[in-house]
Scaffold this motif. Structure first.
Motif, PDB file in Angstrom:
ATOM      1  N   MET A  58       0.826  -1.210   0.000  1.00 59.47           N
ATOM      2  CA  MET A  58       0.000   0.000   0.000  1.00 59.47           C
ATOM      3  C   MET A  58       0.856   1.254   0.000  1.00 59.47           C
ATOM      4  SD  MET A  58      -3.315  -0.534   2.449  1.00 59.47           S
ATOM      5  CE  MET A  58      -3.938   1.078   1.982  1.00 59.47           C
ATOM      6  N   ARG A  59       1.920   1.247   0.808  1.00 62.75           N
ATOM      7  CA  ARG A  59       2.790   2.437   0.881  1.00 62.75           C
ATOM      8  C   ARG A  59       3.432   2.722  -0.471  1.00 62.75           C
ATOM      9  NH1 ARG A  59       4.294   0.236   5.960  1.00 62.75           N
ATOM     10  NH2 ARG A  59       6.228  -0.622   5.063  1.00 62.75           N
ATOM     11  N   GLU A  60       3.854   1.666  -1.152  1.00 60.83           N
ATOM     12  CA  GLU A  60       4.469   1.855  -2.464  1.00 60.83           C
ATOM     13  C   GLU A  60       3.477   2.463  -3.457  1.00 60.83           C
ATOM     14  OE1 GLU A  60       6.768  -0.725  -5.947  1.00 60.83           O
ATOM     15  OE2 GLU A  60       6.201  -1.662  -4.063  1.00 60.83           O
ATOM     16  N   LEU A  61       2.249   1.970  -3.439  1.00 57.19           N
ATOM     17  CA  LEU A  61       1.233   2.483  -4.357  1.00 57.19           C
ATOM     18  C   LEU A  61       0.809   3.896  -3.985  1.00 57.19           C
ATOM     19  CD1 LEU A  61      -0.943  -0.740  -4.723  1.00 57.19           C
ATOM     20  CD2 LEU A  61       0.509   0.265  -6.475  1.00 57.19           C
ATOM     21  N   LEU A  62       0.668   4.158  -2.679  1.00 56.77           N
ATOM     22  CA  LEU A  62       0.254   5.483  -2.236  1.00 56.77           C
ATOM     23  C   LEU A  62       1.283   6.537  -2.596  1.00 56.77           C
ATOM     24  CD1 LEU A  62      -1.199   4.727   1.314  1.00 56.77           C
ATOM     25  CD2 LEU A  62      -2.448   5.759  -0.582  1.00 56.77           C
ATOM     26  N   SER A  73       3.669   6.425  -4.915  1.00 57.48           N
ATOM     27  CA  SER A  73       3.838   6.591  -6.351  1.00 57.48           C
ATOM     28  C   SER A  73       2.662   7.340  -6.947  1.00 57.48           C
ATOM     29  CB  SER A  73       3.974   5.226  -7.030  1.00 57.48           C
ATOM     30  OG  SER A  73       2.792   4.460  -6.856  1.00 57.48           O
ATOM     31  N   THR A  74       1.445   7.073  -6.405  1.00 56.05           N
ATOM     32  CA  THR A  74       0.263   7.781  -6.910  1.00 56.05           C
ATOM     33  C   THR A  74       0.331   9.246  -6.553  1.00 56.05           C
ATOM     34  OG1 THR A  74      -1.023   5.771  -6.626  1.00 56.05           O
ATOM     35  CG2 THR A  74      -2.256   7.799  -6.933  1.00 56.05           C
ATOM     36  N   ASP A  75       0.791   9.521  -5.329  1.00 55.78           N
ATOM     37  CA  ASP A  75       0.910  10.907  -4.895  1.00 55.78           C
ATOM     38  C   ASP A  75       1.949  11.653  -5.703  1.00 55.78           C
ATOM     39  OD1 ASP A  75       0.503  13.117  -3.031  1.00 55.78           O
ATOM     40  OD2 ASP A  75       2.526  12.682  -2.357  1.00 55.78           O
ATOM     41  N   GLY A  76       3.049  10.924  -6.052  1.00 51.20           N
ATOM     42  CA  GLY A  76       4.111  11.578  -6.828  1.00 51.20           C
ATOM     43  C   GLY A  76       3.695  11.837  -8.232  1.00 51.20           C
TER      44      GLY A  76
END
Length: 379
Positions: free
Chosen positions: A370-374, A376-379
Motif C-alpha cells: 500500500m505504501r508503495e502504491l500510495l 507513487s500515486t501521490d508523486g
C-alpha cells in the motif's frame, strides 16, 4: 513437426509421383529456408530423411472433410454465443474472453483465501475496544481537524461469519473524535492489500500488458490499482443496504441518523451507488478495468502511443459490446456514461489517495505494498 511450406511441398511431390533429379548432379545440396527452392530433389531427400512418410499424407477427401469439420465448429461456436455477441469481431470476442479469463483466475469473489488479517481487539464481552493508536500529543489542531474529517467521512461496521457458523460483529462507537475508526484501519489495509495483489496478477495474465516494457507495466499498475480495486469492489456492493458482501466478511456503512441519503454526499459512496444502478454485465466491468489500466497519461509511461492505442481498442470493444448486447435505443448513452464514470474515478482516486496519506502521516497503518502504491500515486 514441419513448416507449412515443406508440408505442402512434400504433399505435392508425392502426389505428382515424378522422379526428381538434382540439377547440380551431387544430391548433397544444403537445404535451408533460403535455398530450399533451388533443388527440389535434395529438398525431398531432406524431407524423407527427417521422417516424413508418404502413407501419412491425407487424401483429398480427408482434407475436405477436415476443412468442413473446422468450419462447422466455428459456426457452432458463433451460434452458441448470445445473439448480440455475434456482432463483435473475432478480435473483440478474443479480447473480451482473455479479460474474462484473467478476471476469473485472479478475483477471489468469495474471499476464501483471505485469512491472515488483523481485526480490532475486542473483549469477549464486546463491551470495550482497545484502540491501536491514540491521537498524537501536541498535534497541530488544524492538521488533526483535517485528519479527523478524513476518518469520520464514513464509519464501517464489520461482520465476520466463522466456519463453525458463529457470527462476530464489530461496530464503531458513536462518537465523532475521529479515533473510533482507527482500530479498523489495519484490517482495511489487509483487505485492500489482498485485492491489490489480485489486480496485479490480473494485469500480468493479460498478454497485451505482458508485451509492454517492465517499466511501463509498473507505471500503469501504480496508477490504476486503486481504481481497479474500486471497480471490483462495486460488484460486491449492495446499494440498498450500503454493504460490501465479501464472502464471510460484510462491511456495512454506519448511518447513526438512519438517513441513508446523507451518505451519498460522500463522493465514494455516491460513486458506488451510481455505478451499481447501471446493472453492468461482467464483461462491461472487466472492459472498464482494462480501459483504466491502459491509461497512457500515467506518470512514468514511456510507450504512450502503444498504450493509447490499446486503450482505444478496449474502449471501442466496450462500445461495440453495448451496441450489440444492450437493447437500443434504451441504452444508447450507456457507453458515454461509463466513460464519464471512469473520468470521475480518476478524481476520486486522487482525492482518496490524499486522504490516506494524511492519515498515514500520523497513524501509520498501510502495508508495504500500500505504501508503495500510495507514494507513487501521490508523486
Amino acid at each position: 513437426m514441419t513448416c507449412e511450406g515443406c508440408k505442402g511441398f512434400f504433399r505435392r511431390a508425392m502426389k505428382r509421383n515424378v522422379r526428381l533429379r538434382c540439377p547440380f548432379r551431387k544430391g548433397t545440396c544444403e537445404i535451408t529456408r533460403k535455398t530450399r527452392r533451388q533443388c527440389q530433389a535434395c529438398r525431398l531427400r531432406k524431407c524423407l530423411e527427417s521422417g516424413m512418410k508418404k502413407e501419412m499424407i491425407m487424401s483429398d477427401a480427408a482434407v475436405e472433410q477436415r476443412r468442413a469439420l473446422i468450419k462447422r465448429k466455428k459456426r457452432d461456436q458463433i451460434a452458441a454465443q448470445p445473439p448480440g455477441v455475434q456482432g463483435l469481431t473475432e478480435e473483440q470476442r478474443s479480447m473480451i474472453q482473455e479479460l474474462m479469463d484473467a478476471q476469473m483466475k485472479t478475483f477471489d469473489t468469495t474471499f476464501s483465501h483471505f485469512k491472515d488479517f488483523r481485526l480490532p481487539e475486542v473483549l469477549s464481552s464486546g463491551r470495550k475496544i482497545t484502540e491501536f493508536m491514540q491521537a498524537p500529543q501536541g498535534e497541530d489542531p488544524d492538521k488533526w481537524s483535517q485528519i479527523k474529517e478524513d476518518l469520520c467521512a464514513l464509519k464501517f461496521s464489520l461482520q465476520l461469519r466463522g466456519e463453525d457458523g458463529s457470527v462476530w460483529n464489530y461496530k464503531p462507537p458513536a462518537s465523532n473524535s475521529g479515533k473510533e475508526i482507527i482500530p479498523l484501519l489495519p484490517h482495511l489495509a489487509d483487505m485492500s492489500t489482498y485485492m491489490f495483489k489480485g489486480i496485479i496478477n490480473f494485469a500480468k495474465v493479460i498478454s497485451y500488458f505482458r508485451d509492454l516494457p517492465i517499466e511501463d507495466q509498473i507505471s500503469l499498475l501504480k496508477g490504476a490499482t486503486f481504481e481497479l480495486c474500486i471497480l471490483r469492489s462495486n460488484t460486491m456492493f449492495n446499494a440498498e443496504t450500503g454493504t460490501w458482501e465479501c464472502g464471510r466478511l460484510a462491511y456495512c456503512v454506519e448511518d447513526p441518523e438512519g438517513n441513508f441519503q446523507k451518505l451519498l454526499l460522500d463522493p465514494m459512496m455516491k460513486f458506488h451507488c451510481m455505478l451499481k444502478k447501471l446493472n453492468l454485465h461482467k464483461e462491461e466491468y472487466v472492459l472498464m478495468q482494462a480501459i483504466s489500466l491502459f491509461s497512457p497519461d500515467r506518470p512514468g509511461v514511456v510507450q504512450r502511443t502503444v498504450v493509447d492505442q490499446l486503450q482505444e481498442r478496449f474502449a471501442i470493444t466496450l462500445k461495440t459490446y453495448i451496441e450489440c448486447i444492450r437493447p437500443q435505443p434504451a441504452h444508447r448513452f450507456l457507453f458515454l456514461k461509463l466513460m464519464a464514470i471512469l473520468t470521475e474515478l480518476r478524481s476520486i482516486n486522487a482525492e482518496h489517495t490524499q486522504r490516506l496519506l494524511r492519515i498515514q502521516d500520523t497513524h501509520p497503518f498501510a502495508t508495504p505494498l500500500m505504501r508503495e502504491l500510495l507514494c507513487s500515486t501521490d508523486g
